[in-house]
Design an enzyme around this catalytic site. Structure first.
Site, short mmCIF file in Angstrom:
data_model
loop_
_atom_site.label_atom_id
_atom_site.label_comp_id
_atom_site.label_asym_id
_atom_site.label_seq_id
_atom_site.Cartn_x
_atom_site.Cartn_y
_atom_site.Cartn_z
N GLY B 10 0.85 -1.19 0.00
CA GLY B 10 0.00 0.00 0.00
C GLY B 10 0.89 1.23 0.00
O GLY B 10 2.06 1.18 -0.40
N PHE B 11 0.36 2.35 0.48
CA PHE B 11 1.14 3.59 0.48
C PHE B 11 2.40 3.46 1.34
O PHE B 11 3.47 3.92 0.96
CB PHE B 11 0.28 4.75 0.98
CG PHE B 11 -0.76 5.18 0.00
CD1 PHE B 11 -0.38 5.81 -1.17
CD2 PHE B 11 -2.11 4.96 0.24
CE1 PHE B 11 -1.35 6.21 -2.10
CE2 PHE B 11 -3.07 5.36 -0.67
CZ PHE B 11 -2.69 5.98 -1.84
N GLY B 12 2.28 2.80 2.51
CA GLY B 12 3.41 2.68 3.41
C GLY B 12 4.49 1.76 2.86
O GLY B 12 5.66 2.12 2.79
N GLU B 168 -18.56 10.26 0.90
CA GLU B 168 -18.31 10.20 -0.55
C GLU B 168 -19.32 9.29 -1.24
O GLU B 168 -19.86 9.62 -2.30
CB GLU B 168 -16.91 9.62 -0.82
CG GLU B 168 -15.78 10.58 -0.54
CD GLU B 168 -14.44 9.85 -0.39
OE1 GLU B 168 -14.43 8.61 -0.33
OE2 GLU B 168 -13.41 10.54 -0.31
N ASP B 301 -1.59 1.80 8.61
CA ASP B 301 -2.84 1.59 9.36
C ASP B 301 -2.70 0.53 10.45
O ASP B 301 -3.52 0.48 11.37
CB ASP B 301 -3.97 1.13 8.41
CG ASP B 301 -4.49 2.28 7.58
OD1 ASP B 301 -3.96 3.41 7.71
OD2 ASP B 301 -5.44 2.07 6.79
#
Lengths: 428, 428
Positions: B10-12, B168, B301
């Site tokens: 993921g982003f991390g 959203e 997370d």
């Protein structure tokens, strides 16, 4: 107003619906899926070159402005020509005054339905996602496989049937292996992947003249495809394909097999209770209605019809032309005018093979290689439904051409579904 | 060379891998899927605005040029910190010298796992396809439903949880009903569809200051969303949602329910045998390694960490920053230098609500409405990975903005899979 039901929103059904736009009729168009599919480019979705939305459009959206039309997403299970009704899979029935059956075709495994889960064919978006997952997962499995024999099995891709779809798949697969995935793996070299194209008859693209078949074969070989003609498949399992050729029985170790050898008409044809041909297609005259039922028309891949004494091929221009003639003949019937005869306008044939490789035949002109490929590109983008899709496809292709990258390389868990049996999935 | 394993791309995980690009280490990055996902735009895939390839990129392709890195598509089942190995689901084991655990989070149904198949959450592309299919099929079912009470049930959409994702989803759902599908149905009027947003606490976007929450609520109501706060869900089945509010128990007849209320850390955290917080996150100090195992780092997370005395939120900028610090601390350990402390750089918060509607907070500045929405658009397109995806997303959005059309409205059979249980699908 007379109620016209159109079963199937492929090229034929859609053309019929549009031709009836200004007619004083109530139209219901029924399709199992919610989208019209530009099937000639489906192999690009299967090979991760295009995303699904680029080659499909919601039927409701395409036909939203046609006020005399209702679109229904439902599967038709039976047609009762005596009672003039169709039955849906949920048990409900709908009555018609006129019916256009445009239910298309599905894969045929020539009596070997047990091959379906091992060698998926390419008719629907679901098929394309399944094939895409298999191709991408094969490289992932190869990367994780310590045993060199098994690794080679994962890196061998077999395409069965060298018609237009088989040739396109083989040509694109070799491009993925040689170019798209280059440098992305650490343990395997994707360029070592083998793509084998098996064909039972003596040549590839059997519907084309012999010289173009020869050119197609030469282009495939030049791209790196291992073309084996006169090779009839006798057995498929998870590890190999067996086939017979001139030298006897052969075994090809291969873990990814794609079926593009046979096509069968939608099983809906049977429920019309009229003569069918060997492929299950409904035999009809040139006015496109079935014996004893002048209100029932059959078009597209489901129709066995001749024009100028020759059988009409199962291609999209023929389906569109039949759709328009069937629609006009319904108007003719309503207004008591004589019916029109269907005459197939052959605009030519085109098959792409891979990057800068194709064969084309337009009237008496035959050409191949780069010019044929450019021509193919132009024709396909032009005919894609919707201005926006045209732009999207062009930008995807321009990108893919310049970089060899393929944009749709997602393996999603959602796609881990078992392959449907061919009979369950007519492309109606 | 020391072997660094990164679990999760993921982003991390991706940021950590990139930070180690020039380090003298051998990196293996392991992810359950073959793609990195731009999760902030996943709701656009779920609501048919974007195609999956527009917000995802193959991990191999992103990291192809990083020669000290091997990418592996596999699911990690266990971490053995004593033996310094990780176990894959296929039974094989891989040893590490340093480990970065970036396995992320999954949905939490607060002990009601039986709600998972009834109210899918949104974490993976598979989730997004499932939700997209449910939304589009609900309108199709409504069109075919003769009973007016049932029809209203099909046309009522419930979103549970008014955090960023819930807001959203609700805002986009109302846009689909009011604009995208306008004129495409004959028996129902999609504009009659109701979107209900249920929130247990007193206000929407609880992580934002009260005045921005109020602005968000006002914008939702103006778009047409039925916002019900202080409403705690007690029951979900195929036909309705039950909840309690100030006036007692309420029943909401609704056949499409989307879950965005709870997040739980990946179950991999447990196998580290260190203290976890209430949400299952691994409690770590500011150098990001776990007690007794200075070679094991936890980020994103899955990490419960404080910065300036405040808990760091589970957002992508925090995950990226942790990824870079963990990577540099591995280099520091190898070279015997003192470790770096993680200090969270808060660049602000942004939540989109719908067309021209958003709230934003950057330092001391708070703004909402059209300017916030434009800012959100710019930031999200800017951070999307890959130049090409940026162009694709922009053109999709420009088109959607001008025409209210949504390009990815395909319902594919392939997507008819049962929803995975949340525990089976950590977004590692």
């Amino acid at each position: 107003m007379p109620h016209v039901i159109i079963v199937g929103c492929g090229f034929g059904g859609l053309a019929a619906a549009r031709e009836l736009a200004d007619a004083k009729v109530d139209i219901t168009i029924i399709d199992r899926s919610n989208h019209h599919l530009f099937q000639p480019l489906l192999y690009q979705v299967a090979t991760a070159g295009l995303s699904a939305p680029a080659i499909s459009a919601p039927i409701r959206s395409i036909l939203a402005k046609q006020r005399n039309l209702t679109s229904l997403m439902a599967a038709v299970s039976k047609i009762d020509v005596a009672r003039k009704t169709i039955a849906l899979e949920d048990g409900s029935e709908i009555a018609y005054d006129y019916l256009i059956v445009a239910a298309g075709s599905t894969h045929s495994y020539f009596g070997h339905d047990e091959w379906a889960p091992l060698a998926p064919g390419l008719k629907t978006l679901a098929d394309a996602f399944d094939i895409r997952r298999r191709i991408l997962m094969a490289f992932e499995r190869a990367e994780r496989e310590p045993d060199s024999v098994r690794r080679a099995e994962w890196l061998t891709f077999t395409v069965i049937g060298a018609g237009a779809t088989g040739v396109e798949m083989a040509g694109t697969l070799i491009e993925i292996a040689r170019h798209t995935l280059r440098g992305e793996f650490r343990r395997i070299d994707p360029q070592q992947a083998k793509v084998v194209l098996l064909e039972g008859s003596e040549r590839v693209l059997g519907a084309y003249p012999a010289d173009l078949s020869e050119k197609a074969r030469a282009q495939l070989v030049k791209l790196g495809v291992d073309v084996r003609t006169s090779s009839r498949v006798t057995h498929i399992d998870e590890e190999c394909v067996r086939y017979t050729d001139q030298s006897g029985e052969q075994r090809l170790a291969s873990r990814t097999v794609i079926w593009s050898a046979g096509v069968a008409a939608s099983p809906l044809g049977k429920s019309l209770n009229v003569p069918l041909d060997r492929a299950g297609r409904v035999i009809i005259g040139s006015e496109l209605w079935i014996p004893d039922h002048p209100e029932v028309f059959v078009i597209g891949d489901l129709a066995a019809v001749t024009s100028d004494g020759k059988p009409v091929p199962g291609v999209s221009p023929a389906a569109k032309q039949m759709g328009r003639v069937a629609a006009r003949n319904i108007i003719n019937r309503i207004s008591g005018k004589p019916l029109e005869n269907f005459v197939y306008q052959d605009y030519g044939s085109l098959a792409t093979i891979g990057r800068k490789a194709a064969v084309a035949m337009v009237g008496k002109f035959k050409f191949s290689g780069y010019p044929a490929w450019l021509f193919w590109l132009f024709v396909h983008v032009y005919f894609l439904i919707g201005f926006r899709n045209r732009l999207l496809v062009m930008s995807d292709w321009a990108w893919a051409y310049l970089t060899f990258k393929r944009s749709a390389r997602v393996i999603s868990n959602a796609i881990d579904t078992p392959v449907e049996k061919p009979d369950d999935a007519p492309s109606q």
